[in-house]
Design a protein around this motif. Structure first.
Motif, PDB file in Angstrom:
ATOM      1  N   GLY A  42      33.420  64.437 -32.675  1.00 31.11           N
ATOM      2  CA  GLY A  42      33.581  65.764 -32.243  1.00 31.11           C
ATOM      3  C   GLY A  42      34.128  65.833 -30.774  1.00 31.11           C
ATOM      4  N   GLU A  43      34.399  64.813 -29.989  1.00 32.81           N
ATOM      5  CA  GLU A  43      34.804  64.975 -28.701  1.00 32.81           C
ATOM      6  C   GLU A  43      36.347  65.251 -28.878  1.00 32.81           C
ATOM      7  OE1 GLU A  43      32.189  62.298 -25.810  1.00 32.81           O
ATOM      8  OE2 GLU A  43      34.038  61.537 -26.339  1.00 32.81           O
ATOM      9  N   GLY A  44      37.008  66.149 -28.010  1.00 27.57           N
ATOM     10  CA  GLY A  44      38.259  66.475 -28.121  1.00 27.57           C
ATOM     11  C   GLY A  44      38.795  67.125 -29.554  1.00 27.57           C
ATOM     12  N   ASP A  45      40.121  66.897 -29.892  1.00 29.82           N
ATOM     13  CA  ASP A  45      40.612  67.611 -30.779  1.00 29.82           C
ATOM     14  C   ASP A  45      39.989  66.850 -32.256  1.00 29.82           C
ATOM     15  OD1 ASP A  45      42.121  68.730 -32.967  1.00 29.82           O
ATOM     16  OD2 ASP A  45      44.077  68.237 -32.035  1.00 29.82           O
ATOM     17  N   PRO A  46      39.343  67.662 -33.184  1.00 34.15           N
ATOM     18  CA  PRO A  46      38.710  67.183 -34.367  1.00 34.15           C
ATOM     19  C   PRO A  46      39.857  66.695 -35.219  1.00 34.15           C
ATOM     20  CG  PRO A  46      38.837  69.751 -34.525  1.00 34.15           C
ATOM     21  CD  PRO A  46      39.273  69.199 -33.037  1.00 34.15           C
ATOM     22  N   THR A  47      41.095  66.878 -35.090  1.00 35.20           N
ATOM     23  CA  THR A  47      42.049  66.330 -36.190  1.00 35.20           C
ATOM     24  C   THR A  47      42.512  65.001 -35.790  1.00 35.20           C
ATOM     25  OG1 THR A  47      43.697  67.216 -34.867  1.00 35.20           O
ATOM     26  CG2 THR A  47      42.861  68.769 -36.620  1.00 35.20           C
ATOM     27  N   VAL A  65      39.681  55.273 -39.469  1.00 37.57           N
ATOM     28  CA  VAL A  65      38.115  55.080 -39.205  1.00 37.57           C
ATOM     29  C   VAL A  65      37.480  53.900 -39.650  1.00 37.57           C
ATOM     30  CG1 VAL A  65      35.915  56.308 -39.136  1.00 37.57           C
ATOM     31  CG2 VAL A  65      37.903  57.545 -38.801  1.00 37.57           C
ATOM     32  N   LEU A  66      37.221  52.934 -38.953  1.00 39.77           N
ATOM     33  CA  LEU A  66      36.409  51.591 -39.594  1.00 39.77           C
ATOM     34  C   LEU A  66      35.066  51.891 -39.865  1.00 39.77           C
ATOM     35  CD1 LEU A  66      37.898  49.235 -37.032  1.00 39.77           C
ATOM     36  CD2 LEU A  66      39.006  49.910 -39.154  1.00 39.77           C
ATOM     37  N   ALA A  67      34.396  52.445 -39.276  1.00 34.14           N
ATOM     38  CA  ALA A  67      32.730  52.772 -39.557  1.00 34.14           C
ATOM     39  C   ALA A  67      32.187  53.849 -38.648  1.00 34.14           C
ATOM     40  CB  ALA A  67      32.050  51.369 -39.094  1.00 34.14           C
ATOM     41  N   VAL A  68      31.058  54.370 -39.229  1.00 37.10           N
ATOM     42  CA  VAL A  68      30.653  55.704 -38.389  1.00 37.10           C
ATOM     43  C   VAL A  68      29.226  55.300 -38.689  1.00 37.10           C
ATOM     44  CG1 VAL A  68      30.600  57.305 -40.497  1.00 37.10           C
ATOM     45  CG2 VAL A  68      30.652  58.134 -38.263  1.00 37.10           C
ATOM     46  N   GLU A  69      28.507  55.989 -37.650  1.00 40.97           N
ATOM     47  CA  GLU A  69      26.957  55.691 -37.555  1.00 40.97           C
ATOM     48  C   GLU A  69      26.186  56.683 -38.622  1.00 40.97           C
ATOM     49  OE1 GLU A  69      23.202  56.022 -34.195  1.00 40.97           O
ATOM     50  OE2 GLU A  69      25.243  57.067 -34.096  1.00 40.97           O
ATOM     51  N   GLY A  84      21.928  52.622 -39.458  1.00 38.33           N
ATOM     52  CA  GLY A  84      22.874  51.725 -39.951  1.00 38.33           C
ATOM     53  C   GLY A  84      24.367  52.195 -39.873  1.00 38.33           C
ATOM     54  N   TRP A  85      25.302  51.661 -40.479  1.00 39.82           N
ATOM     55  CA  TRP A  85      26.876  51.852 -40.256  1.00 39.82           C
ATOM     56  C   TRP A  85      27.245  51.952 -41.722  1.00 39.82           C
ATOM     57  CZ3 TRP A  85      28.985  53.065 -35.777  1.00 39.82           C
ATOM     58  CH2 TRP A  85      28.175  52.557 -34.684  1.00 39.82           C
ATOM     59  N   LEU A  86      28.369  53.195 -41.952  1.00 40.21           N
ATOM     60  CA  LEU A  86      28.830  53.336 -43.285  1.00 40.21           C
ATOM     61  C   LEU A  86      30.424  53.023 -42.882  1.00 40.21           C
ATOM     62  CD1 LEU A  86      27.919  57.131 -44.037  1.00 40.21           C
ATOM     63  CD2 LEU A  86      27.258  54.936 -45.084  1.00 40.21           C
ATOM     64  N   PHE A  87      30.877  52.072 -43.593  1.00 38.09           N
ATOM     65  CA  PHE A  87      32.134  51.335 -43.541  1.00 38.09           C
ATOM     66  C   PHE A  87      33.130  52.131 -44.217  1.00 38.09           C
ATOM     67  CE2 PHE A  87      29.118  47.956 -42.184  1.00 38.09           C
ATOM     68  CZ  PHE A  87      29.601  47.692 -41.199  1.00 38.09           C
ATOM     69  N   ALA A  88      34.414  52.355 -43.569  1.00 36.01           N
ATOM     70  CA  ALA A  88      35.495  53.069 -44.460  1.00 36.01           C
ATOM     71  C   ALA A  88      34.934  54.516 -44.958  1.00 36.01           C
ATOM     72  CB  ALA A  88      36.014  52.227 -45.601  1.00 36.01           C
ATOM     73  N   PRO A 103      29.815  65.687 -36.225  1.00 33.53           N
ATOM     74  CA  PRO A 103      29.919  65.582 -34.648  1.00 33.53           C
ATOM     75  C   PRO A 103      28.691  65.012 -34.121  1.00 33.53           C
ATOM     76  CG  PRO A 103      30.579  67.905 -35.537  1.00 33.53           C
ATOM     77  CD  PRO A 103      30.062  67.110 -36.797  1.00 33.53           C
ATOM     78  N   GLY A 104      28.746  64.152 -32.995  1.00 32.87           N
ATOM     79  CA  GLY A 104      27.749  63.699 -32.305  1.00 32.87           C
ATOM     80  C   GLY A 104      27.559  62.324 -32.879  1.00 32.87           C
ATOM     81  N   ARG A 105      28.185  61.808 -33.763  1.00 27.90           N
ATOM     82  CA  ARG A 105      27.914  60.446 -34.321  1.00 27.90           C
ATOM     83  C   ARG A 105      28.967  59.472 -33.697  1.00 27.90           C
ATOM     84  NH1 ARG A 105      23.658  60.205 -37.191  1.00 27.90           N
ATOM     85  NH2 ARG A 105      22.946  61.881 -38.478  1.00 27.90           N
TER      86      ARG A 105
END
Length: 382
Positions: free
Chosen positions: A319-324, A333-337, A342-346, A354-356
Motif C-alpha cells: 500500500g505504500e507508494g504506487d500500488p502497481t 512477491v515471495l510472501a505476504v503476512e 503466519g505467511w502466505l507464500f507465492a 494494504p497495511g500488510r
C-alpha cells in the motif's frame, strides 16, 4: 423300487413346503439372538428346535401321515425341513453379524459454531477464538509462570468457521504448543467460539536436554549479548578448550531478557559438555565463552542463491507508494503476512491487502527496488 423313488421325490417337495415357515421363524430368531448377545445358537440346538416345528407344520398342512407305508416319505419330509431350517438359521446369524452396530452414534453430526459466533465471521470465512477465562494449569504438570499465563490469556487466533469444534480445538492445541513451546496443552471450544485452555509450561529439566554421553556444568563467564539455550560454544579456560551446548543462561531475571537470552556481561552459564571434559570445568572459577556457528542456515543459502541470480530481496509494506509496483515484471512477491500472523507464500494479487508486510524479490538495481529503498530511508525516491 419305483415306489420308493416317488416317495423320496414327494418327501423332498413336501419337506420344502412344510419347512418354509419354521425356517423363516428360526432365521429371524437367530438374527435377533445374535444381534443382542453376539453369540449364535449351535446347529445341534437349531435342529432340535426345527424337528418338532417341521413335524407340526407338515402335519397341519396334511402333507404327511404317520402310516407304515409312508415312513420313507415322512423321514424325507422331516430331514429336508430340518436342513432347510438349519440353513435359514445360519443365514440369519450371518446377516446379524454383518449389520453395522451403533448406527445412531456413527451418524451423529459434529458440533459446530452457534449462530452468535457465525455472525462474527470475517470476509475470509474465519472466526476469532479467544480464551473464555483464566488459563488453567494442566493436572500433573508444574504451574504456568504468571507472565506466560497472561500472554496466552490476552492472545487470539483465527480459524476457518466451517470446521467442527473438535477440529478447531485440535488446531488451537497445535498452535499453542508451537507458539509458546508448551510441554502439553488441552483445549475445549464452546459453540460461541470461546476456548477453555489448560497448559503446562515449557520443560526446563536439564536431563531432558542432555545427550547420553554429556554432563551439565555451570561456569561464570562474560556472555555475548543474545546468547541463548541451544547455542554451540567453545569454553576456553586454563589452556583447555571444551566444546559444549548452552542449556541455560543467567542466575536470575537481571542477567537475562524476557526471552531468556543473555543480556550481556558476566553471568552464569549452564553447559552440556562431554562427560570426559566435565571434570576439568568443575573447579574453574571463570571461563571465556566463544559462540560458534552451527552451520549455514537455509535462509542464508536462499539469499545467496538469489544474489547470484541478480535478484535482491526487500521487506515492504503493501500500500505504500504506487500500488502497481508489486505487479511490475521486475518484482516477484515471495510472501505476504496472513491474517493469522503466519505467511502466505507465492500469494495471489487478491491477498496483497494494504497495511500488510510482504517480502519481494526484484532485479538488483531496478527502479522499483530503488524506490522501495528511498521510502525506507525517508526520501521521495526521486
Amino acid at each position: 423300487m419305483g415306489d420308493i423313488a416317488v416317495e423320496i421325490l414327494l418327501g423332498i417337495s413336501f419337506g420344502l413346503l412344510a419347512g418354509m415357515l419354521p425356517a423363516i421363524a428360526l432365521g429371524v430368531l437367530h438374527a435377533i439372538v445374535t444381534s443382542v448377545t453376539d453369540r449364535g445358537v449351535p446347529a445341534s440346538g437349531t435342529a432340535l428346535l426345527a424337528l418338532p416345528s417341521v413335524g407340526a407344520s407338515a402335519s397341519y398342512a396334511d402333507v404327511i401321515a404317520f402310516e407304515t407305508d409312508l415312513a420313507a416319505r415322512c423321514a424325507v419330509v422331516l430331514v429336508v425341513g430340518v436342513l432347510l431350517s438349519v440353513f435359514a438359521a445360519s443365514q440369519g446369524e450371518r446377516i446379524a453379524r454383518t449389520l453395522p452396530r451403533n448406527v445412531g452414534a456413527a451418524v451423529r453430526p459434529e458440533r459446530t459454531l452457534s449462530a452468535d459466533a457465525i455472525d462474527g465471521i470475517d470476509g475470509l470465512g474465519q472466526v476469532t477464538v479467544r480464551p473464555a477465562s483464566r488459563v488453567r494449569d494442566l493436572e500433573g504438570h508444574p504451574p504456568l509462570p504468571p507472565a506466560l499465563r497472561t500472554r496466552i490469556a490476552d492472545d487470539s487466533w483465527r480459524f476457518p468457521a466451517d470446521l467442527p469444534l473438535s477440529e478447531i480445538a485440535s488446531r488451537l492445541e497445535a498452535t499453542l504448543v508451537t507458539e509458546y513451546d508448551l510441554e502439553a496443552v488441552s483445549v475445549d471450544i464452546d459453540p460461541q467460539g470461546r476456548a477453555t485452555i489448560a497448559a503446562a509450561p515449557p520443560s526446563k529439566a536439564l536431563a531432558s536436554r542432555l545427550r547420553a554421553d554429556h554432563r551439565a556444568v555451570s561456569v561464570r563467564a562474560i556472555a555475548p549479548t543474545g546468547l541463548s539455550p541451544g547455542d554451540a560454544v567453545v569454553v576456553h579456560t586454563n589452556g583447555l578448550s571444551v566444546d559444549g551446548t548452552v542449556l541455560d543462561v543467567g542466575a536470575g531475571p537481571a542477567e537475562t531478557d524476557h526471552d531468556g537470552t543473555a543480556a550481556g556481561g558476566e553471568t552464569r552459564i549452564t553447559l552440556g559438555v562431554p562427560t570426559a571434559d566435565a571434570g576439568e570445568l568443575l573447579g574453574v572459577d571463570r571461563a571465556h565463552v566463544v559462540v560458534t556457528s552451527d552451520g549455514t542456515t537455509s535462509a542464508f543459502e536462499a539469499f545467496r542463491a538469489l544474489s547470484r541470480a541478480g535478484r535482491s530481496v526487500r521487506k515492504v509494506l503493501v500500500g505504500e507508494g504506487d500500488p502497481t509496483e508489486l505487479r511490475s515484471d521486475d518484482v516477484d512477491v515471495l510472501a505476504v503476512e496472513a491474517l493469522d500472523g503466519g505467511w502466505l507464500f507465492a500469494p495471489a494479487h487478491e491477498a496483497l491487502e494494504p497495511g500488510r508486510t510482504a517480502f519481494v524479490a526484484g532485479t538488483t538495481g531496478s527502479d522499483v527496488l530503488r524506490r522501495f529503498d528511498a521510502r525506507r530511508h525517508g526520501d521521495d525516491g526521486s
